[in-house]
Write a protein that holds these residues in place. Structure first.
Motif, short mmCIF file in Angstrom:
data_model
loop_
_atom_site.label_atom_id
_atom_site.label_comp_id
_atom_site.label_asym_id
_atom_site.label_seq_id
_atom_site.Cartn_x
_atom_site.Cartn_y
_atom_site.Cartn_z
N ILE A 36 -4.97 -4.16 -19.91
CA ILE A 36 -6.00 -3.14 -19.63
C ILE A 36 -6.03 -2.82 -18.14
O ILE A 36 -6.15 -1.66 -17.74
CB ILE A 36 -7.37 -3.63 -20.13
CG1 ILE A 36 -7.38 -3.58 -21.67
CG2 ILE A 36 -8.50 -2.78 -19.57
CD1 ILE A 36 -8.53 -4.31 -22.30
N MET A 37 -5.87 -3.84 -17.31
CA MET A 37 -5.81 -3.58 -15.87
C MET A 37 -4.64 -2.66 -15.55
O MET A 37 -4.72 -1.80 -14.68
CB MET A 37 -5.65 -4.89 -15.09
CG MET A 37 -6.88 -5.78 -15.13
SD MET A 37 -6.73 -7.22 -14.06
CE MET A 37 -6.99 -6.47 -12.44
N THR A 93 -5.29 1.01 -16.59
CA THR A 93 -6.25 1.69 -15.74
C THR A 93 -5.88 1.63 -14.26
O THR A 93 -6.74 1.81 -13.40
CB THR A 93 -7.66 1.11 -15.96
OG1 THR A 93 -7.57 -0.32 -15.80
CG2 THR A 93 -8.19 1.41 -17.33
N ASP A 94 -4.60 1.35 -13.98
CA ASP A 94 -4.10 1.41 -12.59
C ASP A 94 -4.76 0.41 -11.64
O ASP A 94 -4.82 0.64 -10.43
CB ASP A 94 -4.32 2.81 -11.99
CG ASP A 94 -3.14 3.71 -12.28
OD1 ASP A 94 -2.08 3.19 -12.64
OD2 ASP A 94 -3.29 4.94 -12.14
N GLN A 95 -5.28 -0.71 -12.16
CA GLN A 95 -5.97 -1.63 -11.26
C GLN A 95 -5.00 -2.41 -10.36
O GLN A 95 -5.39 -2.85 -9.29
CB GLN A 95 -6.86 -2.58 -12.06
CG GLN A 95 -8.03 -1.85 -12.71
CD GLN A 95 -8.92 -2.76 -13.51
OE1 GLN A 95 -9.30 -3.83 -13.08
NE2 GLN A 95 -9.25 -2.33 -14.73
N PRO A 120 -2.01 -1.15 -8.88
CA PRO A 120 -1.80 -0.36 -7.66
C PRO A 120 -3.08 -0.21 -6.83
O PRO A 120 -3.00 -0.10 -5.61
CB PRO A 120 -1.31 1.00 -8.17
CG PRO A 120 -1.44 0.97 -9.64
CD PRO A 120 -1.54 -0.45 -10.08
N ALA A 121 -4.25 -0.22 -7.49
CA ALA A 121 -5.50 -0.12 -6.72
C ALA A 121 -5.63 -1.33 -5.81
O ALA A 121 -5.99 -1.19 -4.63
CB ALA A 121 -6.70 -0.02 -7.66
N PRO A 168 -1.62 -8.16 -5.93
CA PRO A 168 -2.15 -8.35 -7.28
C PRO A 168 -1.69 -9.65 -7.92
O PRO A 168 -2.44 -10.29 -8.66
CB PRO A 168 -1.62 -7.16 -8.07
CG PRO A 168 -0.92 -6.28 -7.12
CD PRO A 168 -0.80 -6.96 -5.80
#
Ligand SMILES: Nc1ncnc2c1ncn2[C@@H]1O[C@H](COP(=O)(O)OP(=O)(O)O)[C@@H](O)[C@H]1O
Ligand SMILES: [Mg+2]
Lengths: 261, 255
Positions: free
Chosen positions: B120-121, B124-126, B128-129, B137
């Motif tokens: 899920i991360m 939702t692009d978490q 690269p965020a 990460p």
């Protein structure tokens, strides 16, 4: 200021960035405009160092991103903010913790001051009072605004926006557009927006870079693009289905395919 | 020819994936020992993998011990050796069933959840965020889970052993009338340090395997809803098989 020199990026046989040269000026909002698959996201990933180009350089304040170590890149990223297309909020943290996150990770600022900063950023995007909510409790437009608050919490010199208005209702689109413009003016920073939305692009942009299948086919101020005589540019900004930009891009001739395949 | 070529390609691909997962786990573990240390992240993961598994481990262990009590009593009484019930239950649990069943239960409970969380991360692009916020990460998300797995599994296994042996005791002594002194006395005399040590080594390895497969599968999942649900299933299947195979290898090495 960011300067891109001779940038090339290929995926398999597809050239997603084809010898790009362009610059993004300080104090200006530059919109990277293009249809889907034209290489906007690819360019953005190279500008942020998330991906390395095959050839060419990206200079940020004179330093070539492509030659930096991971640690040096991270130091530069602390002065960058990014709003992701899907907002990319951390789903296991509430709104307050999402916005406070970069401060907690990179600074030793006391809790009460963090609270003040977060409150100010939430006020800026008009969402004060949502601190305790979880991201899943917000609408898409609200999530974008929280994402924006988080992107600016470290006072960046450069902000990247990936499709900031796509999928939003007209009012949210207006709100986000105005925020982008106001922020850019207030902080005198470099704003880089990826978009395929011509309407809102003309409203917020100072400069436009028009991409077409990996190549820059036009760049200049909003006025220059609007008054361009290039047929491809005219077709794109007027959204005409017929013109020099073909609707389909398959290699095979249509008639051949249906008749002889 | 065609078939040979595609088998070759598939093998090559599998080896590549294995290589990448090796680099993945190596970097995650190295990162875990480099500053900055995020103790609160580690505690949160130990709570998730470890503490939240206590109830399910308790029930599994209790019933496993009780079944062993009945089965053991039935087998042993054929030779009039009921007094050895304690030894039989304890050795089966400490050497085999404790580490293996514990690992399988944690796989079902936490392994699949870890893959889903990372998937899920990813959607939702978490990741690269985090990169854009100058946070690694791998270090932030993966390392604490790996370390938490290596810490939690031995503790859960010790708990499993305790409850399992108690379950055998309840059935053997209270229900079937095995002598209490014999159950405990023979057990204490027969279980050696090597048995316990073997169980701990196994559970350490299983803790690593569970979190390794779960995080790698989640991290590399295709970023779609179907991709993530497929990855979750893969985690459970792959981890369960790995646990059973590695258990065999470790048993033959440790004996
Ligand atoms: N990671 C990738 N792997 C393979 N091809 C890619 C990848 N990223 C982008 N592409 C290809 O590069 C081209 C440009 O993609 P992208 O930059 O995402 O376009 P845009 O953002 O303008 O829609 C597309 O043809 C896309 O299929
Ligand atoms: Mg895109």
């Amino acid at each position: 200021m960011i300067r891109v020199e001779n940038l090339v990026k290929q995926y398999g046989g597809i050239t997603a960035s084809n010898h790009l040269n362009c610059r993004f000026e300080k104090g200006k909002v530059t919109v990277i405009l293009g249809g889907s698959g034209s290489g906007k996201s690819t360019l953005l990933r190279q500008l942020t160092g998330l991906e390395k180009p095959d050839e060419g350089s990206v200079y940020i304040d004179g330093r070539d991103l492509t030659t930096l170590s991971r640690k040096q890149l991270f130091d530069i990223r602390k002065k960058m903010g990014m709003l992701f297309q899907g907002s990319a909020l951390f789903n296991y943290m509430n709104i307050f913790e999402n916005i406070a996150f970069p401060l907690r990770e990179h600074t030793k600022i006391a809790d009460n001051i963090i609270k003040t900063i977060v409150t100010m950023k939430l006020e800026m995007v008009g969402l004060r009072g949502t601190e305790h909510l979880m991201p899943s409790q917000l609408s898409g437009g609200m999530m974008k605004r929280v994402g924006l608050a988080r992107a600016v919490v470290m006072d960046p010199h450069v902000i990247f926006y990936d499709e900031p208005t796509s999928g939003l209702d007209p009012i949210s689109t207006g709100v986000i557009g105005k925020l982008i413009k106001d922020l850019n003016k207030a902080l005198n920073i470099t704003s880089i927006v990826v978009s395929h939305d011509i309407e809102s692009c003309f409203k917020i942009a100072d400069n436009i870079i028009l991409l077409y299948y990996g190549e820059i086919i036009a760049k200049g101020t909003v006025e220059e693009i609007r008054n361009s005589t290039d047929e491809r540019v005219k077709q794109f900004i007027h959204g005409e289905p017929e013109g020099p930009i073909p609707f389909t891009r398959t290699a095979k001739n249509y008639l051949d395919e249906i008749l002889y395949d | 020819m065609e078939i040979a070529a595609s088998i070759g390609r598939l093998t090559l691909y599998r080896i590549q994936v294995l290589g990448r997962s090796g680099i993945f786990i190596f970097s995650a573990i190295v990162q875990a020992f480099l500053p900055p240390f995020r103790i609160s992240r580690l505690i949160k993961e130990i709570d998730f993998i470890g503490s939240k598994s206590f109830l399910i481990i308790f029930v599994t262990a209790l019933f496993t011990g009780m079944v062993l009590g009945i089965q053991g009593y039935y087998s042993l009484s054929q030779f009039g050796a009921e007094a050895a019930l304690g030894i039989m239950v304890a050795l089966s649990i400490i050497r085999e069933l404790g580490p293996v069943l514990c690992a399988l239960m944690v796989t079902g409970r936490a392994g699949s959840a870890i893959t889903a969380e990372l998937g899920i991360m990813k959607i939702t692009d978490q990741f690269p965020a985090l990169e854009m916020m100058a946070i690694d990460p791998l270090k932030y998300v993966v390392s604490p889970k790996i370390i938490a797995g290596i810490i939690s599994l031995p503790l859960l296994t010790a708990f499993f052993d305790l409850i399992g042996i108690t379950g055998g005791y309840l059935v053997g002594v209270n229900l079937l009338g095995v002598n209490e002194g014999a159950y405990i006395g023979k057990l204490v005399a027969a279980v050696t340090f090597k048995d316990v040590y073997g169980g701990i080594i196994k559970s350490l390895c299983f803790g690593l395997i569970i979190t390794w497969i779960a995080t790698f599968t989640g991290y590399t999942a295709e970023a779609t809803t179907e991709g993530v649900s497929r990855a979750t299933t893969n985690t459970v299947v792959l981890t369960s098989l790995s646990i059973l195979i590695v258990d065999y290898i470790l048993t033959s090495l440790l004996l």
